[in-house]
Design an enzyme around this catalytic site. Structure first.
Site, PDB file in Angstrom:
ATOM      1  N   ARG A   1       3.909 -20.496  16.343  1.00  0.00           N
ATOM      2  CA  ARG A   1       4.213 -19.704  15.144  1.00  0.00           C
ATOM      3  C   ARG A   1       2.957 -19.204  14.425  1.00  0.00           C
ATOM      4  NH1 ARG A   1       9.251 -22.099  12.641  1.00  0.00           N
ATOM      5  NH2 ARG A   1       8.174 -22.263  10.661  1.00  0.00           N
TER       6      ARG A   1
ATOM      7  N   GLY B   1      12.511 -20.802  20.163  1.00  0.00           N
ATOM      8  CA  GLY B   1      13.451 -19.711  20.387  1.00  0.00           C
ATOM      9  C   GLY B   1      14.790 -19.938  19.721  1.00  0.00           C
TER      10      GLY B   1
ATOM     11  N   ARG C   1       0.831  -1.215   0.000  1.00  0.00           N
ATOM     12  CA  ARG C   1       0.000   0.000   0.000  1.00  0.00           C
ATOM     13  C   ARG C   1       0.867   1.267   0.000  1.00  0.00           C
ATOM     14  NH1 ARG C   1      -5.437  -1.432   2.000  1.00  0.00           N
ATOM     15  NH2 ARG C   1      -5.966  -3.150   0.609  1.00  0.00           N
TER      16      ARG C   1
ATOM     17  N   ILE D   1       9.512 -15.037  15.372  1.00  0.00           N
ATOM     18  CA  ILE D   1       8.988 -15.109  16.749  1.00  0.00           C
ATOM     19  C   ILE D   1      10.126 -15.121  17.762  1.00  0.00           C
ATOM     20  CG2 ILE D   1       6.862 -16.300  16.055  1.00  0.00           C
ATOM     21  CD1 ILE D   1       8.144 -18.835  17.482  1.00  0.00           C
ATOM     22  N   ASP D   2      11.345 -15.494  17.314  1.00  0.00           N
ATOM     23  CA  ASP D   2      12.474 -15.655  18.248  1.00  0.00           C
ATOM     24  C   ASP D   2      12.960 -14.331  18.841  1.00  0.00           C
ATOM     25  OD1 ASP D   2      12.341 -18.287  17.565  1.00  0.00           O
ATOM     26  OD2 ASP D   2      14.047 -18.241  16.200  1.00  0.00           O
TER      27      ASP D   2
HETATM   28  O1  F6P Z   1      13.184 -19.259  13.872  1.00  0.00           O
HETATM   29  C1  F6P Z   1      11.875 -19.531  14.210  1.00  0.00           C
HETATM   30  C2  F6P Z   1      11.736 -20.931  14.697  1.00  0.00           C
HETATM   31  O2  F6P Z   1      10.375 -21.107  14.962  1.00  0.00           O
HETATM   32  C3  F6P Z   1      12.594 -21.346  15.877  1.00  0.00           C
HETATM   33  O3  F6P Z   1      12.072 -20.886  17.095  1.00  0.00           O
HETATM   34  C4  F6P Z   1      12.588 -22.846  15.736  1.00  0.00           C
HETATM   35  O4  F6P Z   1      13.743 -23.408  16.303  1.00  0.00           O
HETATM   36  C5  F6P Z   1      12.596 -23.043  14.259  1.00  0.00           C
HETATM   37  O5  F6P Z   1      12.077 -21.852  13.698  1.00  0.00           O
HETATM   38  C6  F6P Z   1      11.793 -24.205  13.777  1.00  0.00           C
HETATM   39  O6  F6P Z   1      11.871 -24.236  12.394  1.00  0.00           O
HETATM   40  P1  F6P Z   1      11.090 -25.171  11.365  1.00  0.00           P
HETATM   41  O7  F6P Z   1      10.202 -26.071  12.137  1.00  0.00           O
HETATM   42  O8  F6P Z   1      10.343 -24.246  10.472  1.00  0.00           O
HETATM   43  O9  F6P Z   1      12.152 -25.898  10.627  1.00  0.00           O
END
Ligand code: F6P
Length: 327
Positions: A259, A175, A29, A131-132
């Site tokens: 997430r 995390g 936008r 989210i980390d």
């Molecule tokens: O970086 C975000 C995150 O959700 C971490 O907290 C987690 O370790 C990782 O991604 C998990 O990743 P995926 O399941 O997408 O491989």
């Protein structure tokens, strides 16, 4: 001097995070407002390589702000580590006359963006989305606040069972290598202890604390970060089970529930502010910077900053958690 930027592309990369859609909407936008044509790149850097790029109109981003995930989809792209694929990506952008790129993601995304920008002298701006909340140069990344709220709501639910059965729950949170999600969630959910990568764990101390709760026939919540040196909640359970406490202990790994979901007020607002700021920064000639928010103010930092390890703000919460959990 008028900006030479006429067309920009936006992509999401790495793990999805609630608020990414609000950010995409703001980028699209704001671009349209400034007379620039926005393009969406699908599946992160893969979309640049595979030429999976589509012009986005005003209404393509209607009614997405409130949804988790990302309408552009996302990925962790191994090929982008290879210069030959980056060249292909650059050519695809050039062929479409796209002059600049906005990348929404975590530190891996920023690293790819930085290399790409330096290699081809191509304008790139990073927006922190994970989210980390482990990216230096910003107090908040998109998704952190929603994930925290999801965690504390989940702990509230777990507490019903914990209290009803006088059980100890080891709740594992995400995390990656950062314990900030664990620490903040533990402080806000009334946890008795938190395990996180940034501190040395004392297993005897936790054994005694858990035993105290069992002996008193009380419930307790212990938050364990997935990146903790103990190896997560299941490993901590094994240790406590080796001290014959398994009957009263349960493990709950929250996983990807953290997430997803509708972004909170803070994530929607930050995402919207970041998206607009990235577009105006590009128009003013910025490149190789990341948008952030520090001490309540929007800011731009060198994208390199994002690669430094982020110290946890408010490590003092640890003392608070402990002070409030002495029987
Ligand atoms: O970086 C975000 C995150 O959700 C971490 O907290 C987690 O370790 C990782 O991604 C998990 O990743 P995926 O399941 O997408 O491989």
């Amino acid at each position: 001097m008028a900006s030479k930027i006429r067309n920009i592309a936006v992509l999401t990369s790495g793990g999805d995070a609630p608020g990414m859609n609000a950010c995409i909407r703001a980028v699209v936008r704001a671009a349209i407002y400034h007379g620039i044509t926005p393009y969406g790149v699908y599946d992160g850097f893969n979309g640049l390589i595979n030429n999976d790029i589509k012009e986005l109109g005003y209404f393509d981003v209607s009614n997405i702000l409130q949804n988790g995930g990302t309408i552009l989809a996302t990925a962790r792209c191994k090929e982008f580590h290879d210069v030959a694929f980056r060249e292909k990506a650059h050519q695809n952008l050039k062929d479409r006359n796209i002059d600049a790129l906005i990348t929404i993601g975590g530190d891996g995304t920023f690293m790819g963006a930085r290399i790409f920008s330096k290699e081809f002298g191509y304008p790139v701006i990073g927006i922190p989305g994970t989210i980390d909340n482990d990216i230096n140069g910003t107090d908040y990344s998109i998704g952190f606040d929603t994930a925290l709220n999801t965690i504390i709501n989940s702990v509230d639910n777990i507490r019903d069972t914990a209290a009803s059965h006088h059980r100890i729950f080891l709740v594992e949170v995400m995390g990656n290598n950062s314990g900030v999600l664990a620490l903040y969630a533990a402080a806000a959910s009334g946890a008795r202890e938190v395990f996180m990568p940034e501190k040395k764990e004392d297993l005897n101390e936790i054994r005694d604390k858990v035993k105290q709760a069992i002996d008193a026939n009380r419930s307790s919540i212990i938050i364990v970060s997935e990146g903790d040196e103990v190896g997560g909640a299941k490993e901590l359970y094994k240790f406590l089970a080796s001290h014959h406490m398994e009957e009263k202990i349960r493990v709950s790994v929250l996983g990807h529930i953290q997430r997803g979901g509708r972004p909170t007020f803070r994530d929607r607002l930050n995402a919207t502010l970041f998206g607009e700021k990235a577009v105006t920064a590009l128009l003013k000639g910025s490149s190789n910077v990341m948008v952030g928010i520090q001490n309540g103010e929007l800011c731009l930092n060198d994208i390199l900053v994002s690669q430094e390890a982020k110290p946890i703000q408010n490590m003092d919460y640890l003392k608070l958690i402990r002070k409030l959990s002495v029987y």
